[in-house]
Design a protein around this motif. Structure first.
Motif, short mmCIF file in Angstrom:
data_model
loop_
_atom_site.label_atom_id
_atom_site.label_comp_id
_atom_site.label_asym_id
_atom_site.label_seq_id
_atom_site.Cartn_x
_atom_site.Cartn_y
_atom_site.Cartn_z
N ARG A 1 0.81 -1.22 0.00
CA ARG A 1 0.00 0.00 0.00
C ARG A 1 0.85 1.27 0.00
O ARG A 1 0.34 2.36 -0.26
CB ARG A 1 -0.92 0.02 1.23
CG ARG A 1 -1.85 -1.17 1.33
CD ARG A 1 -2.74 -1.07 2.56
NE ARG A 1 -1.96 -0.97 3.79
CZ ARG A 1 -2.16 -0.05 4.74
NH1 ARG A 1 -3.12 0.86 4.59
NH2 ARG A 1 -1.42 -0.05 5.82
N TYR A 2 2.14 1.13 0.30
CA TYR A 2 2.99 2.32 0.47
C TYR A 2 3.66 2.78 -0.82
O TYR A 2 4.34 3.80 -0.82
CB TYR A 2 4.07 2.04 1.54
CG TYR A 2 3.50 2.02 2.93
CD1 TYR A 2 3.53 3.17 3.73
CD2 TYR A 2 2.92 0.88 3.46
CE1 TYR A 2 3.00 3.17 5.01
CE2 TYR A 2 2.39 0.86 4.73
CZ TYR A 2 2.43 2.01 5.51
OH TYR A 2 1.89 2.02 6.77
N THR A 3 3.49 2.05 -1.90
CA THR A 3 4.09 2.45 -3.18
C THR A 3 3.10 2.24 -4.31
O THR A 3 2.16 1.45 -4.19
CB THR A 3 5.38 1.65 -3.49
OG1 THR A 3 5.06 0.25 -3.60
CG2 THR A 3 6.44 1.86 -2.43
N VAL A 4 3.34 2.95 -5.40
CA VAL A 4 2.67 2.67 -6.66
C VAL A 4 3.76 2.46 -7.71
O VAL A 4 4.83 3.06 -7.63
CB VAL A 4 1.71 3.79 -7.10
CG1 VAL A 4 0.53 3.89 -6.14
CG2 VAL A 4 2.42 5.11 -7.22
N THR B 1 6.87 6.19 -3.50
CA THR B 1 6.09 6.42 -2.29
C THR B 1 5.31 7.72 -2.40
O THR B 1 5.57 8.55 -3.28
CB THR B 1 6.98 6.48 -1.05
OG1 THR B 1 7.89 7.58 -1.17
CG2 THR B 1 7.77 5.18 -0.86
N LEU B 2 4.39 7.92 -1.48
CA LEU B 2 3.53 9.10 -1.51
C LEU B 2 4.34 10.38 -1.35
O LEU B 2 4.08 11.38 -2.02
CB LEU B 2 2.47 9.00 -0.40
CG LEU B 2 1.37 10.05 -0.40
CD1 LEU B 2 0.55 10.00 -1.69
CD2 LEU B 2 0.45 9.83 0.81
N PHE C 1 -0.73 5.03 0.22
CA PHE C 1 -1.52 5.78 -0.75
C PHE C 1 -3.00 5.61 -0.42
O PHE C 1 -3.44 4.52 -0.03
CB PHE C 1 -1.25 5.27 -2.16
CG PHE C 1 -0.03 5.86 -2.79
CD1 PHE C 1 -0.10 7.01 -3.56
CD2 PHE C 1 1.21 5.25 -2.62
CE1 PHE C 1 1.04 7.55 -4.14
CE2 PHE C 1 2.35 5.79 -3.20
CZ PHE C 1 2.26 6.95 -3.97
N ARG D 1 -6.16 2.92 -5.22
CA ARG D 1 -4.87 3.52 -4.88
C ARG D 1 -4.11 3.96 -6.13
O ARG D 1 -3.66 5.10 -6.24
CB ARG D 1 -4.03 2.52 -4.07
CG ARG D 1 -2.66 3.06 -3.67
CD ARG D 1 -1.94 2.07 -2.75
NE ARG D 1 -1.46 0.89 -3.44
CZ ARG D 1 -1.93 -0.33 -3.26
NH1 ARG D 1 -2.94 -0.55 -2.45
NH2 ARG D 1 -1.41 -1.35 -3.93
N ARG D 2 -4.00 3.06 -7.07
CA ARG D 2 -3.20 3.40 -8.25
C ARG D 2 -3.88 4.42 -9.16
O ARG D 2 -3.23 5.36 -9.63
CB ARG D 2 -2.87 2.13 -9.03
CG ARG D 2 -1.92 2.40 -10.14
CD ARG D 2 -1.41 1.12 -10.75
NE ARG D 2 -0.74 1.42 -11.99
CZ ARG D 2 -0.61 0.57 -12.98
NH1 ARG D 2 -1.09 -0.63 -12.87
NH2 ARG D 2 0.02 0.92 -14.07
N ALA E 1 -3.36 7.85 -7.56
CA ALA E 1 -1.97 8.28 -7.70
C ALA E 1 -1.68 8.72 -9.12
O ALA E 1 -0.96 9.71 -9.35
CB ALA E 1 -1.03 7.15 -7.28
#
Length: 422
Positions: free
Chosen positions: A248-251, A341-342, A397, A404-405, A408
């Motif tokens: 969940r912390y990256t896209v 990351t965010l 994110f 999420r994606r 972003a």
């Protein structure tokens, strides 16, 4: 797996490498490392140097991910500038972060220690796309010099021809502490050093999950359960497949590179032989290879489906910067995933004896090596320096698994549009 992005200059010019490890009956180690990129390799090597028994498990082959596909640019620091870090975290934390991420060039140290042949060159140029960007670069260079004694060279627009034969840029900052290299050969060099130090490197084996049993963690692979006292997850863009909560912390952002055929006018394009990255949000980045090709990265894609013709996708960006080689033959076109990351700062931490380090956000060629070594320090019981990076703020994110994606992507497209509008 079949890799549609594998037509890489780096793969074509890689040093021979093959792991000597074959699965044995004893599958119990002090440390199990997941991922054969810079972070995992440096962590495994540093753990072995401390006397731990170590296995490194890689689903594909050493350097398969971003570590073996990136632009080869060695840029000191993090995605945040030193002044931004001090404004946000205060003087003491900024000092500690600067010491680790600007002063500690562990890539160069490892290359020298192990005799790694990876075409290392000195010099990195940040090129200003707008006069406003150049003003910000000048202020940051002055801050680095007065606050940290870190010297770089401000390059006015009239002097940019000393570094790059392109009229597009409004000035820049040349950092002699930065540089460029052949990233896949660096990864292979780390793998050889790790194996020589006793690390078992197991390629072509997928880790499904990390187990956390009362007697210690371990990893479940396609064929076995590997027991360990400590587990280090260095899977970066694929971390969600091993630890869904960390995913969940990256896209993922797709980046694409090309390498031209060797150019007769290569030295005229980049007279100082520095690597260059410009200041746009969707940046161009480029450098010369050891055999005088232009390696150029341009454009980003928010689709996981690569373009049918990567060379055709990147060529317009290259031609905009260097119209004099707009029709140059392109021998290689490849791509890979960058885990972002965010807040663009790496996400590093631990849960008991399970460590993770990922999300270097396209700025990891230098900092991943020291990040891996700091994880090894923490495994050995000294966590002060590890905590400097582990205490960086991190948020997942928004949007959950399905949104999420897309959310972003909307944000990234906004900044890409700002690039085009100036």
């Amino acid at each position: 797996m079949t890799d549609p992005l594998a037509n890489s200059y780096y793969a074509a010019t890689a040093h021979p490498w093959r792991s000597s490890y074959e699965m044995g009956e004893d599958l119990s180690f002090d440390v199990a490392v997941i991922g054969g990129g810079f972070t995992g390799l440096s962590a495994a090597l540093a753990c072995a140097e401390r006397g731990f028994s170590v296995i490194l498990i890689e689903r594909e082959h050493i350097g398969f991910g971003a570590s073996g596909r990136n632009g080869g640019q060695l840029i000191p620091g993090l995605r945040w500038s030193a002044s931004e870090l001090e404004d946000e975290f205060g003087r003491e934390r900024a000092d500690a972060l600067f010491d680790l991420c600007w002063r500690k060039n562990r890539v160069k140290a490892r290359i020298e220690q192990h005799g790694i042949d990876c075409d290392l060159k000195s010099g990195h140029l940040e090129a200003a796309w707008t006069p406003k960007d150049f003003g910000a670069m000048q202020r940051e260079a002055e801050f680095l010099a007065t606050r940290f004694g870190y010297q770089s060279d401000v390059v006015p627009k009239d002097d940019m021809a000393d570094h790059i034969a392109s009229p597009l840029y409004q000035g820049g900052v040349h950092d002699p502490q930065g540089g460029h290299f052949h990233p896949l050969n660096y990864a292979i060099g780390l793998a050889r050093a790790a194996e020589a130090a006793g690390v078992r490197i197991w390629e072509g084996e997928r880790v499904h999950r990390i187990t956390d049993n009362p007697d210690g963690p371990g990893v479940m692979t396609d064929r076995a359960h590997v027991g360990a006292h400590y587990v280090i997850d260095a899977t970066d863009s694929w971390i969600g497949e091993v630890e869904p909560d960390l995913g969940r912390y990256t896209v993922p952002i797709m980046n694409y590179n090309v390498a031209t055929a060797p150019l007769a006018n290569a030295d005229a394009l980049l007279p100082s032989d520095a690597a260059v990255a410009d200041s746009r949000f969707v940046l161009n980045y480029f450098r010369l290879s050891a055999d005088k090709r232009l390696i150029f990265g341009g454009g980003e894609s928010y689709s996981q489906v690569p373009p049918a013709d990567i060379a055709a996708f990147v060529r317009p960006y290259m031609a905009e910067v260097f119209p004099q080689i707009a029709g140059a033959k392109i021998d290689y076109g490849w791509g890979g995933v960058v885990a972002v990351t965010l807040n663009r700062l790496p996400h590093i931490g631990r849960r008991g004896n399970i460590f993770h380090a990922h999300g270097f956000s396209g700025h990891g060629a230098l900092v991943t090596t020291i990040a891996g070594e700091l994880v090894a320090e923490a495994v050995a019981g000294t966590a002060e320096r590890f905590d400097i990076l582990a205490n960086l703020p991190a948020k997942p994110f928004p949007g959950g698994k399905w949104l999420r994606r897309p959310l972003a992507t909307l944000g990234l497209l906004y900044y890409a549009m700002k690039d085009k509008l100036g």
